[in-house]
Design an enzyme around this catalytic site. Sequence first.
Site, short mmCIF file in Angstrom:
data_model
loop_
_atom_site.label_atom_id
_atom_site.label_comp_id
_atom_site.label_asym_id
_atom_site.label_seq_id
_atom_site.Cartn_x
_atom_site.Cartn_y
_atom_site.Cartn_z
N ASP A 104 0.86 -1.18 0.00
CA ASP A 104 0.00 0.00 0.00
C ASP A 104 0.90 1.24 0.00
O ASP A 104 2.13 1.16 0.13
CB ASP A 104 -0.98 0.00 1.18
C1 BGC Z 1 -5.07 3.28 0.20
C2 BGC Z 1 -5.34 2.24 -0.86
C3 BGC Z 1 -5.26 2.86 -2.22
C4 BGC Z 1 -3.91 3.51 -2.38
C5 BGC Z 1 -3.68 4.11 -3.74
C6 BGC Z 1 -3.83 4.09 -0.08
O1 BGC Z 1 -3.75 5.18 0.75
O2 BGC Z 1 -4.98 2.64 1.45
O3 BGC Z 1 -6.58 1.65 -0.66
O4 BGC Z 1 -5.50 1.90 -3.20
O5 BGC Z 1 -3.77 4.52 -1.41
O6 BGC Z 1 -4.41 5.25 -3.93
#
Ligand code: BGC
Length: 740
Positions: free
Chosen positions: A263
Amino acid sequence: MKDEQLRELLADLTLDEKIGQLLQVAGGLYDTDALVTGMLDYFKITDEELALTGSVLSISGAEKLKKIQDECMAKQPHHIPQIFMLDIINGFETIYPVPLGQGATFHPESAEKLAEMAAKEGAAAGVHVTFSPMADLVRDARWGRVMESTGEDSYLNGLMSAAMVRGYQGENVADKGRLAACVKHFAAYGGAEGGRDYDTVELSERTLREEYLPAYKEAINAGAKLVMTSFNTLNHVPSSGNRWLMKQVLREEMGFDGMLISDYGAVGEMINHGFAKDEVQAGELALKAGVDMEMMSLCYAHGLKQLLEQGKITEEMIDESVYRVLVLKNELGLFENPYKDADAAEERALCLCDEHRQLAMEAAAESFVLLENKEQILPFTVGDGKKTALIGPFMESPKVYGSWSFPHDDDSIVTIRQGVEKNQSGEPVSYHRGSQFFSADKKLKNGEYLSYDALLAEELLADALAAAKEADRVVLCIGEHPQQTGEAASQTVLQVPEEQMKLLRKVQEVNDNIVTVVFTGRPLELKEIKELSKAVMVVWFPGTECGNAVSKVLWGAKEPGGRLPMSFPYSAAQMPCYYNRFRSGRPNNGTLNQAYVMGYIDQIDRMLYPFGYGKTYTEFSYSPVRITDSNGVETKEMRDKQVIKASVTLTNTGNRVGTETVQMYLADLFGSVVRPVKQLRGFRKVALQPGKSAEVTFEITEEMLRFYNIDMDFVSEPGDCRVYIGSDSMTDNFAEFELI
Ligand code: BGC
């Protein structure tokens, strides 16, 4: 490209190029308009590193992405294309209900169609991968991200997540209009203590395996090409460095062979967790856990070379991850066509086309959950001449699409007012904002500033009250602000903001024929709203077609089709709150003032509205449950793992056609470990004309009764079981059988 050629390409890459392929950077580094979903300032990358990156996130638009692809490929020595990833969570340009609303439809086929449509729009806009579905189980409404989940039940989540994967990916991700799906957040991100985003998760391995992992597994079994690690620590270990979780559970046990991405910044965050002392060690831990691509931190870029020199990792380990990245690019056909489906003309034609709007409208109506309908105030009768005052800050607001939706233009959203004006043009309806969202200045999490105007508040209220007095009935459109939901939006208070509650109380003093339409991304405390309203309908954040769906449901052209995918509590203090809990040694009978029983002394141990609950515009009755064997003979046994059947006769006892969501729950009454009171194992949507009946039958297999026993073996145990069939998780309509 053939596998052989991919291997040759891999063998020909320099170490720097390989490390580059493992890095994903934010689109903000290429385009100032790009979406930023995390912290960007700390991210200091050199031009050389940027030239070699393997992937870009949070950017879209056919023309823009083609240009970036050209520039990047020109700089990459082997002209390897970038892979573009984006959070397409509940639609791209045509926005449909937030995932929690989709959960409420209890209709995986609909989720599949919606995902397919989002994939078409996103692919035409140049995107290759969507960071969806979020298969996280959620049991605590304080967590802002419950909105991104399909709810508190792992069986429902599994069906929905798998459906979404099929919808995005189709038969082959290389096909036109398809996206690769990324299941997230592995694992148990929804179990954060206290519902605080990014906080610790502590779970027994049994609960993890039995409740939290199944939905990810269903999505993986459906063929999802990617998995994303979660931010949280799970039993003291951050997921992005959790070798057991990623290698043993994800890869070996679940058989996932696709690409594992971290993530946003999660690899680097292992330093903050106190799990790695610096970027180099964080890189080592992540690579050894099998994280292939690092999203928005630079531990691989800054650490892998050094680790190799120190002999802490091998080049084969790097190669393994680079290979997975190249395989994904190849599966998407990017080596043959690096733009894939990016096409500005198609993007324009597909986005918000009539067909997509129609799908979004149907899905929205199907997600609405009718919680109360006293005196059958709903649906309104067309042409009854009754005056309706439509009041509330959501009455004319286009902000009805949840925090992970980014329409280019709010004008594409059909507001409630527009919907009513279009669909009920002959009805006497007046429109009034009634109140502001909050009773004080408020900075929203997206940086937007809502300043409170006390004078305006008085004017709005006075206007609304005058209209309410005049009208025969009021539709009050109130709720959470969309920016109170989603990532980084955990709350301790689960209520409609006070300013809007004040509006409801005042309106009720002058007109008590109130239909309250509640916008929310999470379960809220609705006790007072229930008391002050004749009807209460939760509409989540319905998206582009909000106004059409709401107006059609209010005036009866559509039914409200949803059932709660999460239990709604009396009080936020009951969190976490879910139906499939364990039986206590001191059972609580749901009344106050019992001495020495499980529960609270100031709150009955029940939910205001349980999982699965929702009314229709008609009434249904259920016969007692019958159990039969494969020959259709009544039985009270399941012998030798034979499949048995449980059925009820469902009757529409009302005077309108309606669709009931019939739910089947199983319970194992005694076990080597304590079992949940009941667990959803099947559901069916049945449409019936008034006065008509239908036989609704569910098959029960021995597999459905398996669980992790005292020795952690996944088995069923002989003994007494129950099958419940009813209209929600509190149903008492059951029959017993013995598993022999
Ligand atoms: C989130 C994810 C997301 C990623 C990309 C993160 O902050 O937890 O769910 O896919 O950002 O935007």
